[in-house]
Design an enzyme around this catalytic site. Structure first.
Site, PDB file in Angstrom:
ATOM      1  N   GLU A 350     -29.850 -19.681  56.692  1.00 28.37           N
ATOM      2  CA  GLU A 350     -30.393 -19.718  55.332  1.00 28.37           C
ATOM      3  C   GLU A 350     -30.993 -21.095  55.100  1.00 28.37           C
ATOM      4  O   GLU A 350     -30.360 -22.106  55.407  1.00 28.37           O
ATOM      5  CB  GLU A 350     -29.231 -19.455  54.362  1.00 28.37           C
ATOM      6  CG  GLU A 350     -29.470 -19.892  52.943  1.00 28.37           C
ATOM      7  CD  GLU A 350     -28.157 -19.867  52.130  1.00 28.37           C
ATOM      8  OE1 GLU A 350     -27.267 -19.046  52.413  1.00 28.37           O
ATOM      9  OE2 GLU A 350     -28.053 -20.689  51.203  1.00 28.37           O
ATOM     10  N   HIS A 436     -17.983 -18.186  53.498  1.00 27.38           N
ATOM     11  CA  HIS A 436     -17.896 -16.735  53.728  1.00 27.38           C
ATOM     12  C   HIS A 436     -16.589 -16.315  54.406  1.00 27.38           C
ATOM     13  O   HIS A 436     -16.614 -15.730  55.488  1.00 27.38           O
ATOM     14  CB  HIS A 436     -19.053 -16.281  54.635  1.00 27.38           C
ATOM     15  CG  HIS A 436     -20.415 -16.570  54.121  1.00 27.38           C
ATOM     16  ND1 HIS A 436     -21.543 -16.581  54.924  1.00 27.38           N
ATOM     17  CD2 HIS A 436     -20.859 -16.830  52.878  1.00 27.38           C
ATOM     18  CE1 HIS A 436     -22.613 -16.847  54.198  1.00 27.38           C
ATOM     19  NE2 HIS A 436     -22.224 -17.015  52.952  1.00 27.38           N
ATOM     20  N   ASN A 474     -25.042 -13.078  55.232  1.00 27.56           N
ATOM     21  CA  ASN A 474     -24.243 -13.383  54.037  1.00 27.56           C
ATOM     22  C   ASN A 474     -23.524 -12.091  53.610  1.00 27.56           C
ATOM     23  O   ASN A 474     -24.120 -11.019  53.614  1.00 27.56           O
ATOM     24  CB  ASN A 474     -25.152 -13.874  52.916  1.00 27.56           C
ATOM     25  CG  ASN A 474     -26.178 -14.874  53.408  1.00 27.56           C
ATOM     26  OD1 ASN A 474     -26.982 -14.548  54.278  1.00 27.56           O
ATOM     27  ND2 ASN A 474     -26.146 -16.053  52.889  1.00 27.56           N
TER      28      ASN A 474
HETATM   29  P1  FAD Z   1     -14.110 -12.961  45.594  1.00 30.50           P
HETATM   30  O1  FAD Z   1     -15.494 -12.786  45.097  1.00 30.50           O
HETATM   31  O2  FAD Z   1     -13.716 -14.279  46.158  1.00 30.50           O
HETATM   32  O3  FAD Z   1     -13.145 -12.593  44.374  1.00 30.50           O
HETATM   33  C1  FAD Z   1     -11.764 -12.805  44.408  1.00 30.50           C
HETATM   34  C2  FAD Z   1     -11.275 -13.072  42.989  1.00 30.50           C
HETATM   35  O4  FAD Z   1      -9.848 -13.032  42.966  1.00 30.50           O
HETATM   36  C3  FAD Z   1     -11.675 -14.437  42.443  1.00 30.50           C
HETATM   37  O5  FAD Z   1     -12.263 -14.279  41.177  1.00 30.50           O
HETATM   38  C4  FAD Z   1     -10.351 -15.206  42.377  1.00 30.50           C
HETATM   39  O6  FAD Z   1     -10.311 -16.127  41.289  1.00 30.50           O
HETATM   40  C5  FAD Z   1      -9.348 -14.080  42.182  1.00 30.50           C
HETATM   41  N1  FAD Z   1      -8.000 -14.396  42.681  1.00 30.50           N
HETATM   42  C6  FAD Z   1      -7.677 -14.916  43.898  1.00 30.50           C
HETATM   43  N2  FAD Z   1      -6.342 -15.033  44.018  1.00 30.50           N
HETATM   44  C7  FAD Z   1      -5.815 -14.568  42.848  1.00 30.50           C
HETATM   45  C8  FAD Z   1      -4.476 -14.462  42.352  1.00 30.50           C
HETATM   46  N3  FAD Z   1      -3.414 -14.819  43.096  1.00 30.50           N
HETATM   47  N4  FAD Z   1      -4.285 -13.988  41.089  1.00 30.50           N
HETATM   48  C9  FAD Z   1      -5.353 -13.595  40.328  1.00 30.50           C
HETATM   49  N5  FAD Z   1      -6.645 -13.707  40.753  1.00 30.50           N
HETATM   50  C10 FAD Z   1      -6.859 -14.174  42.000  1.00 30.50           C
HETATM   51  N6  FAD Z   1     -22.359 -14.476  49.941  1.00 30.50           N
HETATM   52  C11 FAD Z   1     -23.534 -13.840  50.036  1.00 30.50           C
HETATM   53  O7  FAD Z   1     -23.578 -12.663  50.433  1.00 30.50           O
HETATM   54  N7  FAD Z   1     -24.710 -14.482  49.698  1.00 30.50           N
HETATM   55  C12 FAD Z   1     -24.729 -15.787  49.282  1.00 30.50           C
HETATM   56  O8  FAD Z   1     -25.809 -16.336  48.971  1.00 30.50           O
HETATM   57  C13 FAD Z   1     -23.492 -16.481  49.207  1.00 30.50           C
HETATM   58  N8  FAD Z   1     -23.441 -17.794  48.840  1.00 30.50           N
HETATM   59  C14 FAD Z   1     -22.223 -18.391  48.660  1.00 30.50           C
HETATM   60  C15 FAD Z   1     -22.164 -19.703  48.158  1.00 30.50           C
HETATM   61  C16 FAD Z   1     -20.938 -20.284  47.863  1.00 30.50           C
HETATM   62  C17 FAD Z   1     -20.887 -21.695  47.331  1.00 30.50           C
HETATM   63  C18 FAD Z   1     -19.735 -19.547  48.068  1.00 30.50           C
HETATM   64  C19 FAD Z   1     -18.394 -20.157  47.746  1.00 30.50           C
HETATM   65  C20 FAD Z   1     -19.777 -18.262  48.563  1.00 30.50           C
HETATM   66  C21 FAD Z   1     -21.007 -17.673  48.866  1.00 30.50           C
HETATM   67  N9  FAD Z   1     -21.084 -16.358  49.336  1.00 30.50           N
HETATM   68  C22 FAD Z   1     -22.299 -15.757  49.499  1.00 30.50           C
HETATM   69  C23 FAD Z   1     -19.850 -15.593  49.660  1.00 30.50           C
HETATM   70  C24 FAD Z   1     -19.504 -14.520  48.611  1.00 30.50           C
HETATM   71  O9  FAD Z   1     -19.525 -15.050  47.311  1.00 30.50           O
HETATM   72  C25 FAD Z   1     -18.121 -13.949  48.959  1.00 30.50           C
HETATM   73  O10 FAD Z   1     -18.212 -13.365  50.256  1.00 30.50           O
HETATM   74  C26 FAD Z   1     -17.653 -12.899  47.968  1.00 30.50           C
HETATM   75  O11 FAD Z   1     -17.553 -13.438  46.671  1.00 30.50           O
HETATM   76  C27 FAD Z   1     -16.297 -12.324  48.386  1.00 30.50           C
HETATM   77  O12 FAD Z   1     -16.021 -11.204  47.569  1.00 30.50           O
HETATM   78  P2  FAD Z   1     -14.534 -10.679  47.383  1.00 30.50           P
HETATM   79  O13 FAD Z   1     -14.578  -9.505  46.488  1.00 30.50           O
HETATM   80  O14 FAD Z   1     -13.924 -10.527  48.726  1.00 30.50           O
HETATM   81  O15 FAD Z   1     -13.721 -11.883  46.689  1.00 30.50           O
END
Ligand code: FAD
Length: 497
Positions: A350, A436, A474
């Site tokens: 990227e 990621h 991503n």
């Molecule tokens: P998450 O989106 O991480 O959601 C988990 C949630 O659970 C969070 O809100 C957290 O606060 C909550 N949580 C965790 N533990 C607890 C607990 N014990 N009690 C209550 N709540 C809790 N991916 C892409 O595809 N494209 C991109 O451009 C991209 N850019 C990125 C840039 C950055 C800076 C970051 C950090 C990530 C990026 N990603 C990108 C990755 C993408 O955001 C993640 O892969 C995705 O959000 C993961 O989804 P998920 O549903 O697994 O968990």
């Protein structure tokens, strides 16, 4: 039927919406802020990259960027106030994992790059899932509901805010690589209006990893808006799940802690659910279940719990571009360099912005590499904490691919070189970091083929922990599409009554 969902990122949002549409009431327990209710401060909800405050990072006194240095001096990280800010970094030995906190999870802080993996690679990584069905049904459903769109050529091809991307793409072509316009969830019409100064600026105002006020279609604007409109979703923000106990009747009792923005504990509660959906992300879900396994609060968790984790081959690399990249840079990436043939040196890079507000002649890339190495979560009985075994050696395949990419770029473009003043130890890359995180509760291994945990009825996993360590692009579109598939199948199987 009493249903609880832990976490409000992609997996949690999909599960909540689809269950609510079917008429189920769901509680959503989220440790971060409900940012839609947050009043503006200095005219903004979130902050610019260059002006962070207590809203920028999760209980830190200083920001911790993946590149904290400039000219070998720690110039980039800034002192900030203490609060339940939106970006977190979990430091595990040789691996810093970045995460979003708040209603919307990672969607609040990510770059919005919305990439469907190559079908052949999906089949290689997740052979247990019917790829034909995923690509015909669930990837399109995810893209549609997330609001994914191709970047328009008039903006990327001409705007001064994307000079950095054009410079990097031209150099990549000279080096014999292919480049691609990368789909995104940013509202490109909004960006066009930003560039005319017709609307409040966000991506063009240096907003990216500390949150985005406008333009980016984060989950609160897509899945959560629809889920809330059903009236069936009950959000519990600033509430962290500390532990999970399985009861003899196969219900689950959660110990939770609710705080205010400054971190003061408002209440401790116990909440009991008939069905529990883990959507706390790869790190959050794995930590809770590794804890439950080792403290014995959930019996029969499989031995695969906490196994097969990886950083999606992430390496951040920096180059001196030998030419101006632009003082003004949009916060949203829109192009990538593709060199993916499944060989060990495969890279999908990227082209990342560096909206520092000064001319740095720097190219920054978030390289996704083909690293088959997988780590696992560990339990430390002495201090009752969960760790992650990831060593420098485990990043070596990613480093080799990133170096080969940079050498080719530098050789083909005179006057360019690696930039080694941004990262620790004078390296031109950061191999101790991931945006990621993936894995920990692999589908078909720790769970059945629909995400129900093996040996633990009524406990489901719905997030990035289902994917074994890498997906070649991503990951959020894949996480969303897999959650769409799993919740569809679980509802059809009448798992929620
Ligand atoms: P998450 O989106 O991480 O959601 C988990 C949630 O659970 C969070 O809100 C957290 O606060 C909550 N949580 C965790 N533990 C607890 C607990 N014990 N009690 C209550 N709540 C809790 N991916 C892409 O595809 N494209 C991109 O451009 C991209 N850019 C990125 C840039 C950055 C800076 C970051 C950090 C990530 C990026 N990603 C990108 C990755 C993408 O955001 C993640 O892969 C995705 O959000 C993961 O989804 P998920 O549903 O697994 O968990």
């Amino acid at each position: 039927m009493n249903i609880g969902i832990i976490g409000s990122g992609y997996g949690g949002a999909v599960a909540a919406l689809r269950l609510a549409e079917q008429g189920y009431d769901v509680d959503v327990i989220e440790m971060g802020v409900d940012w839609e209710t947050m009043p503006k401060k200095n005219g903004l909800v979130f902050t610019k990259m260059t002006a962070p405050n207590e809203r920028s990072m999760w209980f830190k006194t200083k920001t911790q960027m993946p590149f904290g240095r400039l000219f070998d001096i720690p110039l980039i990280d800034k002192n900030i106030g203490w609060g339940a800010g939106v970006l977190d970094v979990e430091n595990f030995g040789f691996m810093n994992v970045y995460l979003g906190h708040g209603v919307g999870g990672g969607s609040l802080v990510n770059g919005g790059m919305a990439v469907v993996p190559r079908q052949s690679y999906f089949r290689k990584i997740l052979p247990q899932i019917d790829a034909g069905e995923m690509f015909a049904k669930y990837f399109p459903r995810a893209n549609d509901t997330l609001g994914v769109a191709e970047p328009p050529r008039d903006i990327i091809g001409a705007s001064k805010y994307y000079n950095f991307a054009r410079v990097a793409a031209n150099q990549a072509v000279k080096a014999g690589f292919q480049t691609a316009f990368v789909p995104n969830v940013y509202d490109w019409d909004y960006m066009r209006q930003e560039s005319f100064n017709n609307v409040e600026r966000s991506a063009l105002n240096g907003q990216v990893i500390f949150g985005n006020d406008h333009g980016k279609k984060t989950l609160p604007k897509t899945y959560w808006a629809k889920a809330k409109a059903t009236g069936k979703v009950h959000l519990k923000p600033l509430t962290e799940v500390l532990s999970i106990t399985q009861n003899p009747d196969n219900t689950f009792t959660l110990k939770t802690k609710t705080i205010d923005f400054d971190g003061r504990v408002l209440k401790n509660e116990e909440l009991t659910y008939d069905r529990l959906i883990m959507a706390a992300g790869s790190i959050g879900t794995s930590k809770l279940l590794v804890r439950a396994k080792n403290t014995g609060t959930i019996k029969n968790l499989p031995n695969e719990t906490g196994k097969r984790w990886g950083p999606n081959g992430n390496v951040m690399v920096a180059r001196n571009m030998g030419t101006a990249t632009g003082v003004y840079q949009a916060g949203i990436p829109a192009m990538g360099v593709t060199n993916w043939d499944d060989s060990p040196n495969s890279v999908f890079a990227e082209i990342a912005p560096f909206p520092a507000g000064i001319e740095l002649k720097t190219g920054l890339y978030l390289a996704i590499t083909e690293n088959p190495t997988l780590g696992e979560f560990t339990w430390n009985g002495a201090d009752q904490s969960v760790g992650l075994n990831w060593t420098q050696q485990m990043s070596a395949p990613s480093v080799a691919a990133a170096k080969a990419f940079m050498e080719k770029m530098n050789a083909a473009n005179r006057g360019t070189s690696n930039r080694s003043d941004l990262f620790e130890d004078n390296k031109a890359f950061s191999d101790y970091f991931s945006y990621h995180p993936l894995g920990g509760m692999i589908i078909g291994e720790a769970t059945d083929l629909n995400g129900e945990v093996k040996g633990v009825p009524n406990l489901f996993v719905m997030d990035g922990s289902l994917i074994p360590g890498r997906i070649g692009v991503n990951p959020f579109v894949t996480i969303t599409a897999l959650a769409e598939r799993n919740i569809d199948k679980l509802i059809s199987a009448r798992k929620f009554g």
